[in-house]
Design an enzyme around this catalytic site. Sequence first.
Site, PDB file in Angstrom:
ATOM      1  N   GLN A   1     -10.684 -13.279  16.944  1.00 36.68           N
ATOM      2  CA  GLN A   1     -10.194 -11.998  17.775  1.00 36.68           C
ATOM      3  C   GLN A   1     -11.315 -10.851  17.239  1.00 36.68           C
ATOM      4  OE1 GLN A   1      -6.496 -11.128  19.584  1.00 36.68           O
ATOM      5  NE2 GLN A   1      -6.448  -9.455  18.476  1.00 36.68           N
TER       6      GLN A   1
ATOM      7  N   TYR B   1     -10.135 -22.876  16.343  1.00 32.36           N
ATOM      8  CA  TYR B   1      -9.793 -21.386  16.390  1.00 32.36           C
ATOM      9  C   TYR B   1      -9.020 -20.995  15.435  1.00 32.36           C
ATOM     10  CZ  TYR B   1      -8.255 -17.036  18.287  1.00 32.36           C
ATOM     11  OH  TYR B   1      -8.041 -15.727  18.662  1.00 32.36           O
TER      12      TYR B   1
ATOM     13  N   LYS C   1     -15.154  -9.590  19.070  1.00 27.96           N
ATOM     14  CA  LYS C   1     -15.570  -8.948  20.401  1.00 27.96           C
ATOM     15  C   LYS C   1     -16.165  -7.200  20.030  1.00 27.96           C
ATOM     16  CE  LYS C   1     -11.821 -11.028  22.016  1.00 27.96           C
ATOM     17  NZ  LYS C   1     -11.965 -12.258  21.291  1.00 27.96           N
TER      18      LYS C   1
ATOM     19  N   ASN D   1     -35.531  20.441  18.882  1.00 30.17           N
ATOM     20  CA  ASN D   1     -35.292  19.258  18.169  1.00 30.17           C
ATOM     21  C   ASN D   1     -35.434  17.923  18.969  1.00 30.17           C
ATOM     22  OD1 ASN D   1     -35.137  20.833  15.769  1.00 30.17           O
ATOM     23  ND2 ASN D   1     -32.961  21.071  16.290  1.00 30.17           N
TER      24      ASN D   1
ATOM     25  N   THR E   1     -51.921   3.945   7.855  1.00 26.06           N
ATOM     26  CA  THR E   1     -51.231   2.687   7.041  1.00 26.06           C
ATOM     27  C   THR E   1     -50.333   3.658   5.729  1.00 26.06           C
ATOM     28  OG1 THR E   1     -53.063   2.127   5.642  1.00 26.06           O
ATOM     29  CG2 THR E   1     -52.626   0.882   7.548  1.00 26.06           C
ATOM     30  N   HIS E   2     -49.353   3.452   5.569  1.00 26.48           N
ATOM     31  CA  HIS E   2     -48.799   4.334   4.236  1.00 26.48           C
ATOM     32  C   HIS E   2     -48.582   5.565   4.696  1.00 26.48           C
ATOM     33  CE1 HIS E   2     -49.832   0.744   1.383  1.00 26.48           C
ATOM     34  NE2 HIS E   2     -51.081   0.989   2.190  1.00 26.48           N
TER      35      HIS E   2
ATOM     36  N   LYS F   1     -36.443  26.564  17.065  1.00 25.70           N
ATOM     37  CA  LYS F   1     -36.399  25.243  17.218  1.00 25.70           C
ATOM     38  C   LYS F   1     -36.144  24.490  18.528  1.00 25.70           C
ATOM     39  CE  LYS F   1     -36.107  22.830  13.861  1.00 25.70           C
ATOM     40  NZ  LYS F   1     -34.983  22.700  12.994  1.00 25.70           N
TER      41      LYS F   1
ATOM     42  N   SER G   1     -31.473  24.726  18.182  1.00 29.36           N
ATOM     43  CA  SER G   1     -30.741  24.937  17.064  1.00 29.36           C
ATOM     44  C   SER G   1     -29.638  26.344  17.393  1.00 29.36           C
ATOM     45  CB  SER G   1     -31.602  25.205  15.786  1.00 29.36           C
ATOM     46  OG  SER G   1     -30.873  26.327  15.035  1.00 29.36           O
TER      47      SER G   1
ATOM     48  N   ASN H   1      -7.762 -20.482  23.788  1.00 31.31           N
ATOM     49  CA  ASN H   1      -9.070 -20.631  23.088  1.00 31.31           C
ATOM     50  C   ASN H   1     -10.233 -20.908  23.906  1.00 31.31           C
ATOM     51  OD1 ASN H   1      -6.882 -20.120  21.026  1.00 31.31           O
ATOM     52  ND2 ASN H   1      -7.120 -22.278  20.358  1.00 31.31           N
TER      53      ASN H   1
ATOM     54  N   GLU I   1     -33.820  10.685  17.351  1.00 31.50           N
ATOM     55  CA  GLU I   1     -33.055  10.651  15.902  1.00 31.50           C
ATOM     56  C   GLU I   1     -31.661   9.861  16.142  1.00 31.50           C
ATOM     57  OE1 GLU I   1     -32.335  14.845  14.385  1.00 31.50           O
ATOM     58  OE2 GLU I   1     -34.762  15.049  14.370  1.00 31.50           O
TER      59      GLU I   1
ATOM     60  N   SER J   1      -4.807  -7.696  21.408  1.00 29.53           N
ATOM     61  CA  SER J   1      -6.511  -7.293  21.492  1.00 29.53           C
ATOM     62  C   SER J   1      -6.656  -6.658  23.076  1.00 29.53           C
ATOM     63  CB  SER J   1      -7.088  -8.760  21.571  1.00 29.53           C
ATOM     64  OG  SER J   1      -6.723  -9.683  22.445  1.00 29.53           O
TER      65      SER J   1
HETATM   66  N1  ARG Z   1      -7.167 -12.649  22.040  1.00 30.15           N
HETATM   67  C1  ARG Z   1      -7.497 -13.687  21.620  1.00 30.15           C
HETATM   68  C2  ARG Z   1      -8.785 -13.493  20.829  1.00 30.15           C
HETATM   69  O1  ARG Z   1      -9.679 -12.553  21.126  1.00 30.15           O
HETATM   70  C3  ARG Z   1      -7.471 -14.788  22.413  1.00 30.15           C
HETATM   71  C4  ARG Z   1      -7.189 -16.174  21.938  1.00 30.15           C
HETATM   72  C5  ARG Z   1      -5.977 -16.555  21.385  1.00 30.15           C
HETATM   73  N2  ARG Z   1      -5.856 -17.568  20.926  1.00 30.15           N
HETATM   74  C6  ARG Z   1      -4.727 -18.155  20.112  1.00 30.15           C
HETATM   75  N3  ARG Z   1      -4.609 -19.226  19.825  1.00 30.15           N
HETATM   76  N4  ARG Z   1      -3.958 -17.118  19.883  1.00 30.15           N
HETATM   77  O2  ARG Z   1      -9.218 -14.412  20.126  1.00 30.15           O
END
Ligand code: ARG
Length: 463
Positions: free
Chosen positions: A322, A317, A325, A285, A155-156, A283, A277, A110, A290, A23
Amino acid sequence: MEKLWTGRFTKALDAEVNDFNSSIRFDSRMYRQDIEGSVAHAAMLGKQGIITPDEAELIQKTLKEIRAEIDAGTLAIDPAAEDIHSFVEAELTARIGDAGRKLHTARSRNDQVAVDIRLYLRDRIDTIRELIAALCEEILTLAEKNRAVIMPGYTHLQRAQPITFGHQLMAYEMMFLRDLDRLGDCRKRMNVSPLGSCALAGTGFDTDRYYEAQLLGFDGISENSIDGVSDRDHIIELASALSTVMMHLSRFSEEIILWCSWEFKFIELDDAYSTGSSIMPQKKNPDIAELVRGKTGRVYGDLVSILTVMKGIPLAYNKDMQEDKEGVFDACDTAEQCLRVFTPMLATMRVIEKNMRSAAAKGFINATDCADYLVTKGLPFRTAYKITGEIVGFCVENGKTLEELTLEEYRTFCDKFDADLFGAIDMEVCVAKRTSAGGAAPAAVDKEIAWAKDRLKELIDKY
Ligand code: ARG
């Protein structure tokens, strides 16, 4: 780079699996928070006598050096590391040996990842809230300027009743004030420390979770160690709050797009916030609006993906997490980027008052006022409504507006009509008399603006 978990394995990870598992590509953006969390953890271990004060001191000092070097660009984050936590620990250990190897006492990755993301998102919320507050300020300025500029309310997407542009703008102000509140609320719930939950069950070492929470600026700790490492509610709440921000920006963008079309021409966007454009020389725009509207879709996608990741995983966990994120990072990046261009686009647009005014003169938006007039002459509203409907029908057939009919013509529909009718359906009068709380009258808009100014200040101070 050696894995943190080599002991029980006899083979290295398959190269493709290594890539799949890693990651570092996206969690390296949390390197400052990861180091901050480790500095607090080392301080706690030292204070509790779990490691010596000298070791605690050395770990903290070295971690801060590592952070400064990454900041300065003199230390590159190794893309081959499994994640940012592994990288920082490996770098620390390479520099100070056994002291570095002691840092992971009474914690787990974790809880590291759970801490890092809370610290990271907390900062992102602060920036996004500042940008929303700036947008609220800008809307207030515009609303003050346009408090008495008459336009049709819809409205509408059909002309409905007369309002002012200031009144319409203040509707958006209310949405963004709620967003500020929502994000502040989300930050509050996010701001508890999972550090010390360890893998999931806590630890037998005599740790002080409250102390490290306090060092990190958290308001408290997660009260259950399993929940501490399993909870991603704060990520979902943030993605949801940002989806709502985007939905508001998107509706506003949609109106801006309509308003700068030739069919409306209520506003003109500044050249710095419009594009041309490649083929049509005439144009101009509204690409920015948008794109904001379009990017709303991806933030919704981020929310749905996080919700879906979380829906079926058992405690505590699991590696699925992972996947929490990238979505929320994207949601933050997207909302922030949109806010950064949206506010100046709004601030630089030109309001074409006369087009708003002439659009208000068409479309019978004072028909409700005509019916209300008959109510003041003693008719029940439903009867007044029907008579006015017939008059509108007559006007449509004869290509006239309500203002253009003569009193004689009015009287063929109802003998309650008098000369004072024309004052009652005059557009300025129609707007000015809508003084009910929150209504369209400039006097009511002034009150709304005053209320919103106080509310904005209160929301900034509150969180
Ligand atoms: N890269 C992991 C994540 O984003 C970190 C936690 C890892 N923990 C584990 N038990 N493998 O979730």
